[in-house]
Design a protein around this motif. Structure first.
Motif, PDB file in Angstrom:
ATOM      1  N   GLU A  19      42.591  30.475  40.098  1.00  0.00           N
ATOM      2  CA  GLU A  19      42.857  31.520  41.079  1.00  0.00           C
ATOM      3  C   GLU A  19      41.768  32.572  40.961  1.00  0.00           C
ATOM      4  N   LEU A  20      41.086  32.837  42.078  1.00  0.00           N
ATOM      5  CA  LEU A  20      40.083  33.886  42.142  1.00  0.00           C
ATOM      6  C   LEU A  20      40.761  35.117  42.736  1.00  0.00           C
ATOM      7  N   ILE A  21      40.700  36.221  42.006  1.00  0.00           N
ATOM      8  CA  ILE A  21      41.305  37.476  42.464  1.00  0.00           C
ATOM      9  C   ILE A  21      40.178  38.502  42.623  1.00  0.00           C
ATOM     10  N   CYS A  22      40.021  39.005  43.839  1.00  0.00           N
ATOM     11  CA  CYS A  22      38.982  39.990  44.143  1.00  0.00           C
ATOM     12  C   CYS A  22      39.654  41.247  44.680  1.00  0.00           C
ATOM     13  N   THR A  23      39.360  42.396  44.063  1.00  0.00           N
ATOM     14  CA  THR A  23      39.976  43.640  44.505  1.00  0.00           C
ATOM     15  C   THR A  23      38.947  44.751  44.641  1.00  0.00           C
ATOM     16  N   ILE A  24      39.247  45.649  45.563  1.00  0.00           N
ATOM     17  CA  ILE A  24      38.498  46.889  45.709  1.00  0.00           C
ATOM     18  C   ILE A  24      39.539  47.994  45.777  1.00  0.00           C
ATOM     19  N   LYS A  25      39.398  48.975  44.900  1.00  0.00           N
ATOM     20  CA  LYS A  25      40.336  50.098  44.855  1.00  0.00           C
ATOM     21  C   LYS A  25      39.564  51.402  44.904  1.00  0.00           C
ATOM     22  N   ASP A  26      40.156  52.394  45.575  1.00  0.00           N
ATOM     23  CA  ASP A  26      39.620  53.742  45.467  1.00  0.00           C
ATOM     24  C   ASP A  26      40.572  54.521  44.572  1.00  0.00           C
ATOM     25  N   ARG A  27      40.484  55.827  44.571  1.00  0.00           N
ATOM     26  CA  ARG A  27      41.317  56.621  43.668  1.00  0.00           C
ATOM     27  C   ARG A  27      42.815  56.416  43.920  1.00  0.00           C
ATOM     28  N   ASP A  28      43.182  56.231  45.199  1.00  0.00           N
ATOM     29  CA  ASP A  28      44.595  56.226  45.557  1.00  0.00           C
ATOM     30  C   ASP A  28      45.139  54.902  46.065  1.00  0.00           C
ATOM     31  N   ASN A  29      44.273  54.022  46.573  1.00  0.00           N
ATOM     32  CA  ASN A  29      44.754  52.835  47.276  1.00  0.00           C
ATOM     33  C   ASN A  29      44.004  51.572  46.879  1.00  0.00           C
ATOM     34  N   THR A  30      44.655  50.456  47.118  1.00  0.00           N
ATOM     35  CA  THR A  30      43.981  49.168  47.042  1.00  0.00           C
ATOM     36  C   THR A  30      43.450  48.890  48.441  1.00  0.00           C
ATOM     37  N   LEU A  31      42.124  48.842  48.577  1.00  0.00           N
ATOM     38  CA  LEU A  31      41.499  48.643  49.878  1.00  0.00           C
ATOM     39  C   LEU A  31      41.440  47.171  50.261  1.00  0.00           C
ATOM     40  N   LEU A  32      41.303  46.316  49.252  1.00  0.00           N
ATOM     41  CA  LEU A  32      41.204  44.882  49.503  1.00  0.00           C
ATOM     42  C   LEU A  32      41.748  44.150  48.290  1.00  0.00           C
ATOM     43  N   ILE A  56      42.172  40.052  47.584  1.00  0.00           N
ATOM     44  CA  ILE A  56      42.073  38.673  48.059  1.00  0.00           C
ATOM     45  C   ILE A  56      42.336  37.736  46.890  1.00  0.00           C
ATOM     46  N   ARG A  57      43.154  36.729  47.135  1.00  0.00           N
ATOM     47  CA  ARG A  57      43.443  35.720  46.134  1.00  0.00           C
ATOM     48  C   ARG A  57      43.174  34.352  46.755  1.00  0.00           C
ATOM     49  N   LEU A  58      42.358  33.570  46.072  1.00  0.00           N
ATOM     50  CA  LEU A  58      42.004  32.244  46.554  1.00  0.00           C
ATOM     51  C   LEU A  58      42.294  31.201  45.478  1.00  0.00           C
ATOM     52  N   TYR A  59      42.752  30.051  45.916  1.00  0.00           N
ATOM     53  CA  TYR A  59      42.916  28.923  45.008  1.00  0.00           C
ATOM     54  C   TYR A  59      41.674  28.050  45.138  1.00  0.00           C
ATOM     55  N   LEU A  60      41.077  27.691  43.997  1.00  0.00           N
ATOM     56  CA  LEU A  60      39.893  26.830  43.981  1.00  0.00           C
ATOM     57  C   LEU A  60      40.075  25.754  42.920  1.00  0.00           C
ATOM     58  N   ASP A  61      39.669  24.542  43.266  1.00  0.00           N
ATOM     59  CA  ASP A  61      39.784  23.430  42.317  1.00  0.00           C
ATOM     60  C   ASP A  61      38.855  23.602  41.122  1.00  0.00           C
ATOM     61  N   LYS A  62      37.600  23.980  41.401  1.00  0.00           N
ATOM     62  CA  LYS A  62      36.567  23.979  40.361  1.00  0.00           C
ATOM     63  C   LYS A  62      36.306  25.378  39.819  1.00  0.00           C
ATOM     64  N   LYS A  63      36.273  25.490  38.501  1.00  0.00           N
ATOM     65  CA  LYS A  63      36.044  26.786  37.860  1.00  0.00           C
ATOM     66  C   LYS A  63      34.646  27.315  38.147  1.00  0.00           C
ATOM     67  N   ASP A  64      33.634  26.443  38.130  1.00  0.00           N
ATOM     68  CA  ASP A  64      32.274  26.926  38.372  1.00  0.00           C
ATOM     69  C   ASP A  64      32.136  27.496  39.787  1.00  0.00           C
ATOM     70  N   GLU A  65      32.843  26.912  40.739  1.00  0.00           N
ATOM     71  CA  GLU A  65      32.844  27.423  42.106  1.00  0.00           C
ATOM     72  C   GLU A  65      33.524  28.802  42.156  1.00  0.00           C
ATOM     73  N   ALA A  66      34.624  28.947  41.440  1.00  0.00           N
ATOM     74  CA  ALA A  66      35.339  30.226  41.375  1.00  0.00           C
ATOM     75  C   ALA A  66      34.472  31.289  40.701  1.00  0.00           C
ATOM     76  N   ASP A  67      33.771  30.907  39.634  1.00  0.00           N
ATOM     77  CA  ASP A  67      32.889  31.846  38.935  1.00  0.00           C
ATOM     78  C   ASP A  67      31.748  32.326  39.838  1.00  0.00           C
ATOM     79  N   LYS A  68      31.164  31.407  40.607  1.00  0.00           N
ATOM     80  CA  LYS A  68      30.088  31.779  41.529  1.00  0.00           C
ATOM     81  C   LYS A  68      30.588  32.737  42.601  1.00  0.00           C
ATOM     82  N   LYS A 111      41.415  33.287  37.091  1.00  0.00           N
ATOM     83  CA  LYS A 111      42.538  32.919  36.224  1.00  0.00           C
ATOM     84  C   LYS A 111      42.734  31.414  36.279  1.00  0.00           C
ATOM     85  N   PRO A 112      42.718  30.753  35.117  1.00  0.00           N
ATOM     86  CA  PRO A 112      42.988  29.310  35.108  1.00  0.00           C
ATOM     87  C   PRO A 112      44.459  29.040  35.438  1.00  0.00           C
ATOM     88  N   LEU A 113      44.676  28.040  36.247  1.00  0.00           N
ATOM     89  CA  LEU A 113      46.019  27.585  36.590  1.00  0.00           C
ATOM     90  C   LEU A 113      46.186  26.166  36.051  1.00  0.00           C
TER      91      LEU A 113
END
Length: 186
Positions: free
Chosen positions: A130-143, A145-157, A123-125
């Motif tokens: 902001e890089l948002i990474c999630t893992i969900k199963d049927r019932d829960n959010t397992l992970l 993670i939200r990270l702030y990164l200056d560079k978009k290409d770094e966030a995309d990688k 997500k551009p700020l």
């Protein structure tokens, strides 16, 4: 009838990896794909990918593991010759290594069987991304993670890496938080 000893080279990095592969295939009692075996054995970075790939290929060429193609995937399983080899050399693996490998393997297999959904988003700020990474199963959010990164290409990688290796990243976070990966924190 006494069992014939199967010759196996002196334990070194390659032979240890071969024993680990045979051990996992025997203990898990299910054919595993190259990708799954790779993720289990390489999870902590202590084994070189190319050495692992050569060891697995060598075991298949020598007839200790069978290869079967199912759809687009090649699955590996231990056969009776591989079990004979393992019986003669399994005591060369420390119990701690066996326990660690089985724990890693069962976590990975459970993760894959639960039907987890992996998602990453950049997500551009106003002043970065902001890089948002999630893992969900049927019932829960397992992970989540939200990270702030200056560079978009770094966030995309990083997003791409998460999508490709979400389970490995999940296991890494779990290992760090549970104290199993003390070598990183020391």
């Amino acid at each position: 009838m006494s069992k014939k000893k199967v010759p196996f080279p002196k334990i070194n990095e390659e032979s240890t990896i071969k024993v680990i592969i045979l051990f996992l295939l025997d203990e898990l009692k299910t054919p595993l794909s190259f990708q799954t075996l790779t993720e289990i054995i390489l999870w902590d970075g202590s084994v070189n990918y190319f050495i692992f790939a050569d060891c697995l290929d060598n075991l298949a060429q020598k007839g200790a593991v069978d290869k079967e193609t199912v759809g687009k995937e090649t699955l590996y399983s231990i056969n009776s010759f591989g079990k004979d080899i393992l019986e003669n050399v399994s005591d060369l693996l420390k119990d701690s290594i066996k326990t660690q490998m089985l724990r890693s393997a069962t976590r990975l297999l459970a993760f894959n069987r639960r039907g987890n959904v992996v998602k990453s988003e950049v997500k551009p700020l106003e002043n970065g991304n902001e890089l948002i990474c999630t893992i969900k199963d049927r019932d829960n959010t397992l992970l989540d993670i939200r990270l702030y990164l200056d560079k978009k290409d770094e966030a995309d990688k990083m997003a791409q890496r998460f999508d490709e290796k979400a389970e490995v990243i999940f296991r890494g976070v779990m290992a760090l938080l549970s104290g199993e990966a003390k070598f990183i924190m020391d």
